[in-house]
Enzyme design. Structure first.
Site, PDB file in Angstrom:
ATOM      1  CG  HIS A 124      -2.107   0.785   1.196  1.00  0.00           C
ATOM      2  ND1 HIS A 124      -2.528   1.422   0.053  1.00  0.00           N
ATOM      3  CD2 HIS A 124      -3.061   1.037   2.123  1.00  0.00           C
ATOM      4  CE1 HIS A 124      -3.675   2.027   0.295  1.00  0.00           C
ATOM      5  NE2 HIS A 124      -4.023   1.820   1.525  1.00  0.00           N
ATOM      6  N   GLY A 153      -6.225 -10.546   0.842  1.00  0.00           N
ATOM      7  CA  GLY A 153      -5.188 -11.560   0.960  1.00  0.00           C
ATOM      8  C   GLY A 153      -5.778 -12.971   0.929  1.00  0.00           C
ATOM      9  CG  ASP A 208      -6.275   0.709  -1.975  1.00  0.00           C
ATOM     10  OD1 ASP A 208      -6.500  -0.287  -2.677  1.00  0.00           O
ATOM     11  OD2 ASP A 208      -6.336   0.702  -0.734  1.00  0.00           O
ATOM     12  CD  GLU A 212      -9.634   1.433   1.043  1.00  0.00           C
ATOM     13  OE1 GLU A 212      -9.267   0.277   0.744  1.00  0.00           O
ATOM     14  OE2 GLU A 212      -8.941   2.200   1.741  1.00  0.00           O
ATOM     15  CD  GLU A 244     -36.432  -6.608  -8.721  1.00  0.00           C
ATOM     16  OE1 GLU A 244     -35.474  -6.128  -9.355  1.00  0.00           O
ATOM     17  OE2 GLU A 244     -37.197  -7.465  -9.203  1.00  0.00           O
ATOM     18  CD  GLU A 248     -32.408  -9.222 -11.053  1.00  0.00           C
ATOM     19  OE1 GLU A 248     -33.455  -9.085 -10.386  1.00  0.00           O
ATOM     20  OE2 GLU A 248     -32.338  -8.954 -12.265  1.00  0.00           O
ATOM     21  CB  SER A 270     -36.315  -7.874 -20.219  1.00  0.00           C
ATOM     22  OG  SER A 270     -36.259  -6.736 -19.380  1.00  0.00           O
TER      23      SER A 270
HETATM   24  N1  NAP Z   1      -6.527  -6.630   3.691  1.00  0.00           N
HETATM   25  C1  NAP Z   1      -6.143  -6.847   2.433  1.00  0.00           C
HETATM   26  O1  NAP Z   1      -6.499  -7.840   1.844  1.00  0.00           O
HETATM   27  C2  NAP Z   1      -5.211  -5.886   1.727  1.00  0.00           C
HETATM   28  C3  NAP Z   1      -5.264  -5.766   0.339  1.00  0.00           C
HETATM   29  C4  NAP Z   1      -4.283  -5.029  -0.331  1.00  0.00           C
HETATM   30  C5  NAP Z   1      -3.307  -4.371   0.418  1.00  0.00           C
HETATM   31  N2  NAP Z   1      -3.316  -4.453   1.790  1.00  0.00           N
HETATM   32  C6  NAP Z   1      -2.243  -3.799   2.547  1.00  0.00           C
HETATM   33  O2  NAP Z   1      -1.448  -4.811   3.162  1.00  0.00           O
HETATM   34  C7  NAP Z   1      -0.959  -4.358   4.412  1.00  0.00           C
HETATM   35  C8  NAP Z   1      -1.421  -5.328   5.493  1.00  0.00           C
HETATM   36  O3  NAP Z   1      -2.829  -5.209   5.611  1.00  0.00           O
HETATM   37  P1  NAP Z   1      -3.722  -6.330   6.299  1.00  0.00           P
HETATM   38  O4  NAP Z   1      -5.145  -6.024   5.939  1.00  0.00           O
HETATM   39  O5  NAP Z   1      -3.172  -7.677   6.006  1.00  0.00           O
HETATM   40  O6  NAP Z   1      -3.498  -5.948   7.822  1.00  0.00           O
HETATM   41  P2  NAP Z   1      -4.194  -6.642   9.053  1.00  0.00           P
HETATM   42  O7  NAP Z   1      -4.925  -7.869   8.661  1.00  0.00           O
HETATM   43  O8  NAP Z   1      -4.928  -5.609   9.810  1.00  0.00           O
HETATM   44  O9  NAP Z   1      -2.863  -7.126   9.797  1.00  0.00           O
HETATM   45  C9  NAP Z   1      -2.612  -6.799  11.016  1.00  0.00           C
HETATM   46  C10 NAP Z   1      -1.276  -7.460  11.380  1.00  0.00           C
HETATM   47  O10 NAP Z   1      -0.463  -6.437  11.904  1.00  0.00           O
HETATM   48  C11 NAP Z   1      -0.103  -6.828  13.221  1.00  0.00           C
HETATM   49  N3  NAP Z   1      -0.037  -5.616  14.030  1.00  0.00           N
HETATM   50  C12 NAP Z   1      -0.992  -4.655  14.151  1.00  0.00           C
HETATM   51  N4  NAP Z   1      -0.546  -3.676  14.942  1.00  0.00           N
HETATM   52  C13 NAP Z   1       0.701  -4.022  15.326  1.00  0.00           C
HETATM   53  C14 NAP Z   1       1.686  -3.415  16.131  1.00  0.00           C
HETATM   54  N5  NAP Z   1       1.461  -2.245  16.728  1.00  0.00           N
HETATM   55  N6  NAP Z   1       2.878  -4.056  16.293  1.00  0.00           N
HETATM   56  C15 NAP Z   1       3.099  -5.229  15.697  1.00  0.00           C
HETATM   57  N7  NAP Z   1       2.201  -5.867  14.916  1.00  0.00           N
HETATM   58  C16 NAP Z   1       1.029  -5.261  14.738  1.00  0.00           C
HETATM   59  C17 NAP Z   1      -1.208  -7.778  13.692  1.00  0.00           C
HETATM   60  O11 NAP Z   1      -0.723  -8.613  14.700  1.00  0.00           O
HETATM   61  P3  NAP Z   1      -1.584  -8.978  16.008  1.00  0.00           P
HETATM   62  O12 NAP Z   1      -2.476 -10.123  15.656  1.00  0.00           O
HETATM   63  O13 NAP Z   1      -0.552  -9.325  17.004  1.00  0.00           O
HETATM   64  O14 NAP Z   1      -2.378  -7.746  16.361  1.00  0.00           O
HETATM   65  C18 NAP Z   1      -1.490  -8.521  12.390  1.00  0.00           C
HETATM   66  O15 NAP Z   1      -0.584  -9.551  12.164  1.00  0.00           O
HETATM   67  C19 NAP Z   1      -1.501  -2.938   4.588  1.00  0.00           C
HETATM   68  O16 NAP Z   1      -0.562  -2.026   4.108  1.00  0.00           O
HETATM   69  C20 NAP Z   1      -2.733  -2.939   3.710  1.00  0.00           C
HETATM   70  O17 NAP Z   1      -3.101  -1.643   3.289  1.00  0.00           O
HETATM   71  C21 NAP Z   1      -4.239  -5.202   2.445  1.00  0.00           C
END
Ligand code: NAP
Length: 348
Positions: A124, A153, A208, A212, A244, A248, A270
């Site tokens: 990102h 992901g 992005d 969203e 509707e 659909e 249609s």
């Molecule tokens: N979501 C998507 O599918 C998607 C799509 C395209 C791009 N992106 C980009 O990919 C990147 C990751 O996004 P994501 O959606 O995968 O994130 P996410 O699911 O919110 O991942 C959170 C991760 O970060 C860790 N974390 C959060 N705060 C933390 C902290 N203060 N210190 C250490 N670890 C911490 C969490 O660990 P804990 O479990 O320990 O909290 C968890 O492993 C972002 O830049 C996002 O914009 C995401």
């Protein structure tokens, strides 16, 4: 690179034909890739890279849900799973896939453990583009690249397992080794992308955040509610209003658009539907364009980033989010949706 004509505009894209997986494997053969964060993108990208034969380790803070998930997925503490600092130190490529808020708080640790010549990878453009607010300014002796899969992901992983792929954008922010582009390309192919198209960090995050907040999530939810409410206020049953408005669309029409395009979907409805939809389409475009302009300006000014960062810093963010999502789930339209899904023949 393939030059392709997108409706009159030429773009350079990379597919697995131009940059095959074995080339990526060879290019990164001696590199250790650390995937930091095991939330949504982390597992998708780490597991795809591992299954594609790359040297992958995971960096994650211990004690949280993601650490346990990483262990359950087969990453071994002390061998392929480490705390953030150690994973960063061991790696040549550091894939920074913590949540955008997590990236801000973990940055001092990651920055301190990067080695000169490493590649810092994002999915990102948020952290770097809005660096005045995030404080994330990469050191000037590392390459900085981006590969952003256009989807969850989770989809990245399931499509990979089906032999398919999500399209991804890629970008270079800083190229100190002269090899940043090839590194980004190899990683993009390695994580299981469909085709790769070039962007820059700013364009990636602007598009992005607009997408969203707009069509992908915000606008679609708002339009669903608007049409559903109008139908209900005019005496239509929940079943009729929901079918509707949502059912659909998701079950019948969007799969047709996905497979063959909008005109093909129109051609297969249609004549009554076609005529009215072709006329009303222009009204919806004109009415909504100013709103999209306002949204884009709010993204470009950094206001959207400010709101997100401020919200994420609040201690009760998760709790408040859960309350908002519960209210959405409990609203009549989505309660009706629950019933309608249960009544699908395949769920009967
Ligand atoms: N979501 C998507 O599918 C998607 C799509 C395209 C791009 N992106 C980009 O990919 C990147 C990751 O996004 P994501 O959606 O995968 O994130 P996410 O699911 O919110 O991942 C959170 C991760 O970060 C860790 N974390 C959060 N705060 C933390 C902290 N203060 N210190 C250490 N670890 C911490 C969490 O660990 P804990 O479990 O320990 O909290 C968890 O492993 C972002 O830049 C996002 O914009 C995401």
């Amino acid at each position: 690179m393939a030059q392709l004509n997108f409706g009159g505009t030429w773009e350079e894209v990379v597919t697995r034909d131009e940059y095959p997986l074995p080339q990526a494997q060879q290019y990164l053969a001696n590199k250790t890739i650390a995937v930091l964060g095991y939330g949504v993108q982390g597992p998708g990208q780490a597991l795809n890279l591992k299954d594609n034969g790359f040297n992958v380790i995971v960096g994650q803070r211990p004690g949280g849900a993601s650490w346990d998930k990483a262990v359950a997925d087969g990453w071994v503490a002390g061998e392929t799973l480490f705390e953030l600092a150690e994973a960063t130190q061991r790696a040549d490529v550091v894939m920074y896939l913590l949540s955008d808020a997590g990236q801000i708080s973990a940055w001092p640790v990651v920055k301190e453990n990067l080695n000169p010549g490493d590649t810092l990878y994002f999915s990102h453009g948020f952290a770097v583009t809005f660096n005045e607010q995030t404080g994330i300014v990469p050191p000037d002796d590392v390459d900085v690249v981006l590969v952003a899969p256009k989807g969850s992901g989770r989809s990245l992983r399931t499509l990979f397992q089906q032999g398919k792929g999500l399209n991804s954008s890629y970008a270079i922010f800083q190229d100190v080794t002269g090899k940043a582009k090839e590194t980004a390309t190899a990683l993009g192919i390695g994580v299981g992308s469909g085709y790769l198209f070039e962007t820059d960090f700013k364009k990636e995050v602007y598009s992005d955040l607009t997408g969203e907040r707009g069509i992908l999530m915000g606008a679609i939810a708002g339009l669903f509610e608007a049409q559903y409410n109008v139908l209900r206020n005019n005496g239509h049953s929940p079943s009729e209003a929901f079918n509707e408005t949502v059912e659909e669309l998701t079950q019948s029409l969007m799969p047709l658009v996905a497979d063959n395009g909008m005109d093909w979907m129109y051609a297969n409805t249609s004549t009554t539907a076609q005529r009215g939809a072709l006329d009303w389409r222009h009204r919806f475009r004109e009415t909504n364009t100013p709103l999209f302009e306002e949204l884009y300006a709010s993204v470009a000014s950094g206001e959207e980033a400010r709101v997100v960062i401020e919200a994420n810093q609040k201690a009760d963010y998760r709790e408040k989010l859960d309350q908002e999502l519960e209210a959405l789930r409990n609203s009549e339209i989505w309660q009706t949706g629950q019933q309608v899904r249960k009544l699908r023949p395949e769920n009967g």
